[in-house]
Design a protein around this motif. Sequence first.
Motif, PDB file in Angstrom:
ATOM      1  N   ASP A 180     -49.116 -42.325 -29.799  1.00 20.26           N
ATOM      2  CA  ASP A 180     -49.293 -42.731 -31.194  1.00 20.26           C
ATOM      3  C   ASP A 180     -49.926 -41.609 -32.028  1.00 20.26           C
ATOM      4  OD1 ASP A 180     -51.755 -42.697 -30.052  1.00 20.26           O
ATOM      5  OD2 ASP A 180     -52.421 -44.629 -30.843  1.00 20.26           O
ATOM      6  N   ALA A 181     -49.653 -40.356 -31.658  1.00 19.15           N
ATOM      7  CA  ALA A 181     -50.300 -39.207 -32.302  1.00 19.15           C
ATOM      8  C   ALA A 181     -50.044 -39.147 -33.808  1.00 19.15           C
ATOM      9  CB  ALA A 181     -49.839 -37.912 -31.649  1.00 19.15           C
ATOM     10  N   GLU A 182     -48.888 -39.635 -34.241  1.00 19.41           N
ATOM     11  CA  GLU A 182     -48.562 -39.548 -35.666  1.00 19.41           C
ATOM     12  C   GLU A 182     -48.374 -40.929 -36.292  1.00 19.41           C
ATOM     13  OE1 GLU A 182     -45.352 -36.743 -36.194  1.00 19.41           O
ATOM     14  OE2 GLU A 182     -46.785 -35.079 -36.202  1.00 19.41           O
ATOM     15  N   LYS A 183     -49.184 -41.864 -35.847  1.00 14.46           N
ATOM     16  CA  LYS A 183     -49.106 -43.208 -36.417  1.00 14.46           C
ATOM     17  C   LYS A 183     -49.492 -43.223 -37.896  1.00 14.46           C
ATOM     18  CE  LYS A 183     -53.801 -44.363 -34.896  1.00 14.46           C
ATOM     19  NZ  LYS A 183     -54.641 -45.301 -34.108  1.00 14.46           N
ATOM     20  N   ASP A 184     -50.308 -42.228 -38.311  1.00 11.92           N
ATOM     21  CA  ASP A 184     -50.728 -42.124 -39.711  1.00 11.92           C
ATOM     22  C   ASP A 184     -49.927 -41.077 -40.472  1.00 11.92           C
ATOM     23  OD1 ASP A 184     -52.776 -44.032 -39.338  1.00 11.92           O
ATOM     24  OD2 ASP A 184     -54.084 -42.493 -38.495  1.00 11.92           O
ATOM     25  N   GLY A 185     -48.819 -40.610 -39.886  1.00 13.35           N
ATOM     26  CA  GLY A 185     -47.977 -39.613 -40.532  1.00 13.35           C
ATOM     27  C   GLY A 185     -48.150 -38.234 -39.928  1.00 13.35           C
ATOM     28  N   ALA A 186     -47.289 -37.304 -40.315  1.00 12.97           N
ATOM     29  CA  ALA A 186     -47.326 -35.938 -39.781  1.00 12.97           C
ATOM     30  C   ALA A 186     -48.604 -35.229 -40.195  1.00 12.97           C
ATOM     31  CB  ALA A 186     -46.110 -35.160 -40.285  1.00 12.97           C
ATOM     32  N   GLN A 187     -49.157 -34.467 -39.273  1.00 16.92           N
ATOM     33  CA  GLN A 187     -50.346 -33.674 -39.563  1.00 16.92           C
ATOM     34  C   GLN A 187     -50.379 -32.458 -38.659  1.00 16.92           C
ATOM     35  OE1 GLN A 187     -54.139 -35.495 -37.981  1.00 16.92           O
ATOM     36  NE2 GLN A 187     -52.841 -37.309 -37.834  1.00 16.92           N
ATOM     37  N   PHE A 188     -51.075 -31.394 -39.132  1.00 20.47           N
ATOM     38  CA  PHE A 188     -51.159 -30.173 -38.356  1.00 20.47           C
ATOM     39  C   PHE A 188     -51.920 -30.399 -37.057  1.00 20.47           C
ATOM     40  CE2 PHE A 188     -50.553 -28.006 -42.497  1.00 20.47           C
ATOM     41  CZ  PHE A 188     -49.543 -27.132 -42.126  1.00 20.47           C
ATOM     42  N   ALA A 189     -51.473 -29.720 -36.004  1.00 22.44           N
ATOM     43  CA  ALA A 189     -52.274 -29.679 -34.780  1.00 22.44           C
ATOM     44  C   ALA A 189     -53.411 -28.702 -35.038  1.00 22.44           C
ATOM     45  CB  ALA A 189     -51.423 -29.203 -33.616  1.00 22.44           C
ATOM     46  N   SER A 190     -54.598 -29.038 -34.556  1.00 23.50           N
ATOM     47  CA  SER A 190     -55.761 -28.199 -34.792  1.00 23.50           C
ATOM     48  C   SER A 190     -56.477 -27.901 -33.483  1.00 23.50           C
ATOM     49  CB  SER A 190     -56.727 -28.892 -35.761  1.00 23.50           C
ATOM     50  OG  SER A 190     -57.159 -30.129 -35.221  1.00 23.50           O
ATOM     51  N   GLU A 191     -57.430 -26.977 -33.541  1.00 21.52           N
ATOM     52  CA  GLU A 191     -58.209 -26.646 -32.353  1.00 21.52           C
ATOM     53  C   GLU A 191     -59.039 -27.864 -31.947  1.00 21.52           C
ATOM     54  OE1 GLU A 191     -61.281 -23.160 -30.814  1.00 21.52           O
ATOM     55  OE2 GLU A 191     -60.511 -23.139 -32.869  1.00 21.52           O
ATOM     56  N   ASN A 192     -59.054 -28.162 -30.650  1.00 24.80           N
ATOM     57  CA  ASN A 192     -59.761 -29.344 -30.138  1.00 24.80           C
ATOM     58  C   ASN A 192     -59.260 -30.630 -30.780  1.00 24.80           C
ATOM     59  OD1 ASN A 192     -61.495 -27.661 -28.534  1.00 24.80           O
ATOM     60  ND2 ASN A 192     -62.738 -27.275 -30.352  1.00 24.80           N
ATOM     61  N   ASP A 193     -57.956 -30.709 -30.984  1.00 24.74           N
ATOM     62  CA  ASP A 193     -57.329 -31.884 -31.600  1.00 24.74           C
ATOM     63  C   ASP A 193     -57.542 -33.112 -30.709  1.00 24.74           C
ATOM     64  OD1 ASP A 193     -55.463 -33.772 -32.664  1.00 24.74           O
ATOM     65  OD2 ASP A 193     -54.388 -32.103 -33.597  1.00 24.74           O
ATOM     66  N   PRO A 194     -58.154 -34.170 -31.243  1.00 21.41           N
ATOM     67  CA  PRO A 194     -58.432 -35.363 -30.422  1.00 21.41           C
ATOM     68  C   PRO A 194     -57.174 -36.096 -29.966  1.00 21.41           C
ATOM     69  CG  PRO A 194     -58.892 -35.796 -32.737  1.00 21.41           C
ATOM     70  CD  PRO A 194     -58.652 -34.321 -32.611  1.00 21.41           C
ATOM     71  N   ARG A 195     -56.037 -35.802 -30.589  1.00 23.83           N
ATOM     72  CA  ARG A 195     -54.788 -36.463 -30.208  1.00 23.83           C
ATOM     73  C   ARG A 195     -54.204 -35.865 -28.924  1.00 23.83           C
ATOM     74  NH1 ARG A 195     -51.021 -35.341 -34.973  1.00 23.83           N
ATOM     75  NH2 ARG A 195     -52.047 -33.312 -34.734  1.00 23.83           N
ATOM     76  N   VAL A 196     -54.695 -34.681 -28.541  1.00 19.91           N
ATOM     77  CA  VAL A 196     -54.173 -33.977 -27.374  1.00 19.91           C
ATOM     78  C   VAL A 196     -54.970 -34.377 -26.131  1.00 19.91           C
ATOM     79  CG1 VAL A 196     -53.726 -31.729 -26.341  1.00 19.91           C
ATOM     80  CG2 VAL A 196     -53.504 -32.026 -28.816  1.00 19.91           C
ATOM     81  N   PHE A 197     -54.286 -34.853 -25.090  1.00 21.06           N
ATOM     82  CA  PHE A 197     -54.985 -35.199 -23.856  1.00 21.06           C
ATOM     83  C   PHE A 197     -55.250 -33.926 -23.041  1.00 21.06           C
ATOM     84  CE2 PHE A 197     -50.441 -36.062 -23.422  1.00 21.06           C
ATOM     85  CZ  PHE A 197     -50.081 -35.340 -22.298  1.00 21.06           C
ATOM     86  N   ALA A 198     -56.064 -34.030 -21.995  1.00 23.06           N
ATOM     87  CA  ALA A 198     -56.564 -32.856 -21.264  1.00 23.06           C
ATOM     88  C   ALA A 198     -55.463 -31.932 -20.757  1.00 23.06           C
ATOM     89  CB  ALA A 198     -57.451 -33.313 -20.103  1.00 23.06           C
ATOM     90  N   TRP A 199     -54.487 -32.484 -20.037  1.00 26.27           N
ATOM     91  CA  TRP A 199     -53.400 -31.651 -19.522  1.00 26.27           C
ATOM     92  C   TRP A 199     -52.534 -31.130 -20.666  1.00 26.27           C
ATOM     93  CZ3 TRP A 199     -51.839 -28.527 -16.077  1.00 26.27           C
ATOM     94  CH2 TRP A 199     -50.476 -28.242 -15.903  1.00 26.27           C
ATOM     95  N   GLY A 200     -52.433 -31.908 -21.718  1.00 28.07           N
ATOM     96  CA  GLY A 200     -51.681 -31.454 -22.888  1.00 28.07           C
ATOM     97  C   GLY A 200     -52.295 -30.210 -23.489  1.00 28.07           C
ATOM     98  N   GLU A 201     -53.634 -30.150 -23.516  1.00 24.12           N
ATOM     99  CA  GLU A 201     -54.338 -28.980 -24.029  1.00 24.12           C
ATOM    100  C   GLU A 201     -54.036 -27.760 -23.161  1.00 24.12           C
ATOM    101  OE1 GLU A 201     -56.745 -26.738 -26.527  1.00 24.12           O
ATOM    102  OE2 GLU A 201     -55.989 -28.791 -26.772  1.00 24.12           O
TER     103      GLU A 201
END
Length: 308
Positions: A180-201
Motif C-alpha cells: 500500500d506504498a502509494e495509497k495516498d498517491g504518487a510520491q518521491f522515494a526518499s532516504e530512510n523511506d518508511p514505506r520501504v521494508f528492510a530487504w527492500g532497502e
Amino acid sequence: MLVLGRKYKFTKIEEDRLQKKRIKLTIIKYTNKEAEEILEEIKIILNTKKYKTIILNTKGKVDDKIIKYLTDIQFEKNINIINIEYFMETYLNKCYIPDDHQDLNYLVNIKPFSKFQYFQKRLIDYIGSITLLLISWPILLLARRKIKKQSPGTSMFKQLRIGLNNKEFKCIKFRSMKLDAEKDGAQFASENDPRVFAWGETMRKTRIDEIPQVLNVLKGDMHFIGPRPERAFWIKQFEKEIPYYNERHIIRPGITGWAQVMYPYGENEEDAKQKLMYDLYYIKYWNILFEIKVVWKTILIVIGKKGI
C-alpha cells in the motif's frame, strides 16, 4: 580555481568530488556590486595567491574593464580562462543547464544514437543482460523469497514508465516497498523511506530490485545502460520547472546509467534536474569506453552498497 559569479551554485556532492581531485574553488560574488569593486577584489586575490584557472560563472554582462584586465593577465600570469559550461563538462562530467531557459547551447550535440552506435548498444545489451542473468540467478531466487517473507504479496510488479520518444512501456521490478506504498498517491522515494521494508532497502542500495529489467532490455524497451525510465506522473511535474526534460527520451532508458552512479536517489525537481545534467552528458559523449566505465561504477556500487 577562481570562480567569477554564482550563475551555477555547486552542490555539496560536487564540492566533495572536486576536493578529491584537489580542486579548490574561490568564489567571487558578482551581483549587486560595482565593476570597480569586483575588479579590485580580483586583483587582490590574484596578487595574494597563484591561480591557474578563472571560471566565468556570471549571469549578467561582464564589464569591459574586467574583460580587459582578464585578457591582459591571461598571458602575463599564464592563467586559463574558461566558462562554467566547459568547466562542468570537463571536471564534473555533466552538462550545464541554465535556469532562465534562454540559452539553449547546451542542446548542441545532444542527439539520438547513430545506426552504428545503436548496433554497439544492442550488442552490449545482449551480452550484459545474459551475463547478468547467469551470475545473478541465485540472488534472484533469494530476493523473491525474502520479499515474500518480509512483505507478503507479489515479489515483482509492472509499472508504466516513459521510454524512447515518450512512449510508455511496462517496466518490471522487484517490489521494494509495502503493497500500500502509494495509497495516498504518487510520491518521491526518499532516504530512510518508511514505506520501504528492510530487504527492500538492501535491494535499492545494491540495485538488485532493477535486475528483472533485463527482460525489458532483451525485449527492446530499454538499454542495459541509459537514463532511468520515469513515470508519466513525475515527468509532467518535472516539465513545469524543466521544460527540456524530455531531451533524455531521445534514447532508450537503462537499468543503470551515468546519473545513477554519479547522483543519489532523487527526492524533488532539483534532483531531477541534476540527474538530467548527467544524462545529457552521457548522450553527448557516449562511446564504448564510457559505457564500460558506467558498468564498472555500477559494479562498485553493488559491491559496496553505496547510494551513489
